[in-house]
Design an enzyme around this catalytic site. Structure first.
Site, mmCIF file in Angstrom:
data_model
loop_
_atom_site.group_PDB
_atom_site.id
_atom_site.type_symbol
_atom_site.label_atom_id
_atom_site.label_comp_id
_atom_site.label_asym_id
_atom_site.label_seq_id
_atom_site.Cartn_x
_atom_site.Cartn_y
_atom_site.Cartn_z
ATOM 1 N N GLY A 80 0.771 -1.272 0.103
ATOM 2 C CA GLY A 80 -0.063 0.061 0.085
ATOM 3 C C GLY A 80 0.790 1.228 -0.012
ATOM 4 N N ARG A 87 -0.702 -0.690 -5.827
ATOM 5 C CA ARG A 87 -1.239 -1.684 -6.893
ATOM 6 C C ARG A 87 -1.559 -1.312 -8.302
ATOM 7 N NH1 ARG A 87 -7.054 0.684 -6.420
ATOM 8 N NH2 ARG A 87 -6.269 2.795 -5.724
ATOM 9 N N LYS A 111 -10.878 6.606 17.197
ATOM 10 C CA LYS A 111 -10.305 7.648 17.524
ATOM 11 C C LYS A 111 -10.691 8.464 16.169
ATOM 12 C CE LYS A 111 -6.665 7.848 14.574
ATOM 13 N NZ LYS A 111 -6.421 8.543 13.486
ATOM 14 N N THR A 148 -5.183 13.276 16.768
ATOM 15 C CA THR A 148 -6.144 13.696 15.659
ATOM 16 C C THR A 148 -7.170 14.504 16.079
ATOM 17 O OG1 THR A 148 -6.841 11.349 16.186
ATOM 18 C CG2 THR A 148 -5.898 11.775 14.259
ATOM 19 N N SER A 155 -5.003 16.424 10.663
ATOM 20 C CA SER A 155 -5.705 15.157 10.643
ATOM 21 C C SER A 155 -7.141 15.228 9.642
ATOM 22 C CB SER A 155 -6.487 14.880 11.997
ATOM 23 O OG SER A 155 -7.416 14.034 11.969
ATOM 24 N N ARG A 156 -7.009 14.184 8.750
ATOM 25 C CA ARG A 156 -7.859 14.406 7.637
ATOM 26 C C ARG A 156 -9.548 14.137 8.461
ATOM 27 N NH1 ARG A 156 -4.776 9.745 4.472
ATOM 28 N NH2 ARG A 156 -4.785 9.103 6.680
ATOM 29 N N ASN A 157 -9.685 13.286 9.551
ATOM 30 C CA ASN A 157 -10.894 13.069 10.116
ATOM 31 C C ASN A 157 -11.254 14.412 10.971
ATOM 32 O OD1 ASN A 157 -11.733 9.996 9.991
ATOM 33 N ND2 ASN A 157 -9.530 10.044 10.308
ATOM 34 N N GLU A 183 -10.714 7.536 7.206
ATOM 35 C CA GLU A 183 -11.127 6.310 7.698
ATOM 36 C C GLU A 183 -12.714 6.364 8.374
ATOM 37 O OE1 GLU A 183 -10.623 3.508 6.509
ATOM 38 O OE2 GLU A 183 -8.476 2.858 6.645
HETATM 39 N N1 LIG Z 1 -1.987 8.933 6.665
HETATM 40 C C1 LIG Z 1 -1.412 9.063 7.923
HETATM 41 O O1 LIG Z 1 -0.772 9.809 8.560
HETATM 42 C C2 LIG Z 1 -1.796 7.595 8.753
HETATM 43 C C3 LIG Z 1 -2.606 6.486 8.188
HETATM 44 N N2 LIG Z 1 -2.949 5.580 8.621
HETATM 45 C C4 LIG Z 1 -3.783 4.682 8.182
HETATM 46 O O2 LIG Z 1 -3.131 3.777 7.229
HETATM 47 C C5 LIG Z 1 -4.356 3.598 6.206
HETATM 48 C C6 LIG Z 1 -3.917 3.987 4.628
HETATM 49 O O3 LIG Z 1 -4.058 5.343 4.846
HETATM 50 P P1 LIG Z 1 -3.231 6.304 4.008
HETATM 51 O O4 LIG Z 1 -1.719 5.762 3.598
HETATM 52 O O5 LIG Z 1 -3.111 7.747 4.872
HETATM 53 O O6 LIG Z 1 -3.954 6.320 2.578
HETATM 54 P P2 LIG Z 1 -3.759 7.555 1.587
HETATM 55 O O7 LIG Z 1 -5.239 8.521 1.728
HETATM 56 O O8 LIG Z 1 -2.654 8.326 1.590
HETATM 57 O O9 LIG Z 1 -4.002 6.786 0.163
HETATM 58 C C7 LIG Z 1 -4.966 6.060 -0.182
HETATM 59 C C8 LIG Z 1 -4.253 4.660 -0.419
HETATM 60 O O10 LIG Z 1 -5.435 3.809 -0.529
HETATM 61 C C9 LIG Z 1 -5.060 2.914 -1.668
HETATM 62 N N3 LIG Z 1 -6.545 2.457 -2.166
HETATM 63 C C10 LIG Z 1 -7.559 3.361 -2.699
HETATM 64 N N4 LIG Z 1 -8.351 2.621 -3.204
HETATM 65 C C11 LIG Z 1 -8.171 1.279 -3.180
HETATM 66 C C12 LIG Z 1 -8.513 -0.001 -3.376
HETATM 67 N N5 LIG Z 1 -9.681 -0.192 -4.046
HETATM 68 N N6 LIG Z 1 -7.781 -1.000 -3.051
HETATM 69 C C13 LIG Z 1 -6.699 -1.101 -2.588
HETATM 70 N N7 LIG Z 1 -5.749 0.111 -2.206
HETATM 71 C C14 LIG Z 1 -6.752 1.278 -2.626
HETATM 72 C C15 LIG Z 1 -4.443 3.963 -2.575
HETATM 73 O O11 LIG Z 1 -3.645 3.294 -3.655
HETATM 74 C C16 LIG Z 1 -3.456 4.613 -1.414
HETATM 75 O O12 LIG Z 1 -2.460 3.592 -1.234
HETATM 76 C C17 LIG Z 1 -5.452 3.971 6.572
HETATM 77 O O13 LIG Z 1 -6.304 3.045 7.414
HETATM 78 C C18 LIG Z 1 -5.155 5.121 7.625
HETATM 79 O O14 LIG Z 1 -6.246 5.230 8.736
HETATM 80 C C19 LIG Z 1 -2.292 5.292 10.000
HETATM 81 C C20 LIG Z 1 -1.635 5.966 10.621
HETATM 82 C C21 LIG Z 1 -1.121 7.585 10.149
HETATM 83 O O1 LIG Z 2 -4.037 8.071 12.078
HETATM 84 C C1 LIG Z 2 -3.534 9.268 11.904
HETATM 85 C C2 LIG Z 2 -2.515 9.461 12.946
HETATM 86 O O2 LIG Z 2 -2.354 8.883 13.858
HETATM 87 C C3 LIG Z 2 -3.944 9.810 10.732
HETATM 88 O O3 LIG Z 2 -5.103 10.604 10.982
HETATM 89 P P1 LIG Z 2 -5.995 11.148 9.733
HETATM 90 O O4 LIG Z 2 -6.602 9.687 8.899
HETATM 91 O O5 LIG Z 2 -7.149 11.817 10.458
HETATM 92 O O6 LIG Z 2 -5.405 12.040 8.909
#
Ligand SMILES: NC(=O)C1=CN([C@@H]2O[C@H](COP(=O)(O)OP(=O)(O)OC[C@H]3O[C@@H](n4cnc5c(N)ncnc54)[C@H](O)[C@@H]3O)[C@@H](O)[C@H]2O)C=CC1
Ligand SMILES: O=C(CO)COP(=O)(O)O
Length: 332
Positions: free
Chosen positions: A14, A38, A191, A248, A254-256, A281
């Site tokens: 991812g 992907r 959260k 967050t 934070s996006r949320n 999310e």
């Molecule tokens: N961005 C952050 O600061 C943090 C994110 N997370 C968690 O990590 C997870 C991923 O978030 P991000 O990397 O921020 O995502 P992002 O919003 O940066 O990117 C979206 C991701 O989803 C993928 N995607 C979209 N549609 C898809 C599909 N149909 N099948 C497979 N993949 C698909 C995209 O290719 C991309 O890799 C989420 O659960 C988020 O809550 C956890 C901690 C920090």
């Molecule tokens: O999980 C996150 C920080 O720990 C990212 O938060 P957001 O998805 O709300 O940006």
């Protein structure tokens, strides 16, 4: 306990913001690291520009980071996989992957429809795979930059959680091992919902007191659910719960939180989502979390209020009024 003996190679599945940041951290910690995207065109563009322009613009991706859209190639010889696709896409993505090494899920959410937490999705797809979660207060951008941050690796598998925490920690990134994956997952998923609520009260001009009350009562409802699902309340008071709520619910990045803020300012959900190319999310998780809680007899009034607002049954001010008028009770 798994026969997990440490990490030489890491595959990150991812290539969103968080997958890219974790790949950079794995590299920094000394692991040979591959990042799987992907979409072959995106993998190609990232390899050419050494940048994830869509999700982490401006952040250099060093030449040692292998970037590929070939899952076999990404996972070849890997000692550990980090699964970092959004919760709602995890189940759909797993069949596209070959055999997995011990894996940590870093997605935060509850699956719409099935009401599964990420580790349950993984266990259904890959029964018996040694697995855990990586969760904590971590904005991807800061981790990518190597700024100080901490998180937990939670698993029932002692060798995995200790080995992964030790191997992925370095410099600015400090990982604690933890034996309560359920508590960590519930905290991480919920959260995001509370952050939407926190943003909404600020956006609607309801004040800082309201936000502090929401976050604290949010923590209480998260702990109730964690315990009902077999986790521990103390986990929810740690990095993956309270820590992530602090980040967050107060951090403007934070996006949320920012989605909640816009809702509180009177914007429509569809319009807010249409402007985003990244995942929020809490939107899909709120109703799923509520249904999962209802299934085990746990009341989550703030989560219910967020679901009502997201699904257009109530506006922010009305939802807060309803929360304020609930019967008075003892705090704990
Ligand atoms: N961005 C952050 O600061 C943090 C994110 N997370 C968690 O990590 C997870 C991923 O978030 P991000 O990397 O921020 O995502 P992002 O919003 O940066 O990117 C979206 C991701 O989803 C993928 N995607 C979209 N549609 C898809 C599909 N149909 N099948 C497979 N993949 C698909 C995209 O290719 C991309 O890799 C989420 O659960 C988020 O809550 C956890 C901690 C920090
Ligand atoms: O999980 C996150 C920080 O720990 C990212 O938060 P957001 O998805 O709300 O940006």
């Amino acid at each position: 306990m798994s026969p997990f003996h440490g990490i030489g190679r890491v595959a990150v599945i991812g290539a969103g913001a968080w997958g890219t940041a974790l790949a950079l951290q794995a590299l920094r910690a000394g692991a040979a690291t591959a990042l799987w995207a992907r979409d072959p065109d995106r993998a190609l563009a990232m390899r050419a520009a050494r940048e994830n322009a869509a999700h982490l613009p401006g952040q250099l991706l060093p030449a040692e980071l292998r970037i590929t859209a070939d899952a076999e190639e990404a996972l070849e010889g890997a000692d550990l996989a980090l699964l970092v696709v959004p919760c709602q896409h995890l189940a759909g993505m797993l069949p596209r992957l070959p055999a997995l090494p011990p894996s940590l899920v870093a997605a935060k959410g509850v699956e719409h429809g099935t009401l599964r937490l990420p580790l349950e999705i993984l266990a259904d797809a890959r029964p018996g795979l040694p697995a855990g979660v990586l969760s904590g207060p971590n904005f991807a951008r800061e981790v990518a930059q190597g700024l100080p941050a901490a998180a937990v690796v939670a698993s029932l598998d002692e060798a995995l959680r200790q080995g992964a925490a030790a191997s992925l920690s370095s410099g600015g990134f400090r990982l604690y091992d933890h034996d309560d994956p359920v508590g960590a997952e519930v905290g991480g998923a919920a959260k995001n919902v509370i952050a939407i609520a926190a943003g909404a009260v600020i956006g609607a001009g309801l004040g800082e007191n309201a936000r502090a009350a929401l976050v604290t009562r949010g923590l209480a409802e998260i702990a109730r659910l964690a315990v009902a699902l077999g986790g521990r309340a103390e986990t929810v008071a740690g990095l993956s719960g309270l820590g992530d709520l602090l980040l967050t619910c107060t951090g403007g990045s934070s996006r949320n939180f920012s989605l909640g803020l816009a809702l509180g300012q009177g914007r429509h959900l569809a319009a807010i989502l249409a402007e985003r190319n990244s995942v929020t999310e809490g939107v899909a998780t709120a109703p799923a979390l509520l249904a999962r809680a209802a299934a085990v007899g746990v009341e989550m009034p703030i989560t219910a209020a967020v679901a009502d607002v997201l699904e257009g049954r109530m506006d922010v001010v009305g939802a807060v009024e309803q929360l304020m008028n609930r019967p008075l009770r003892q705090e704990v």
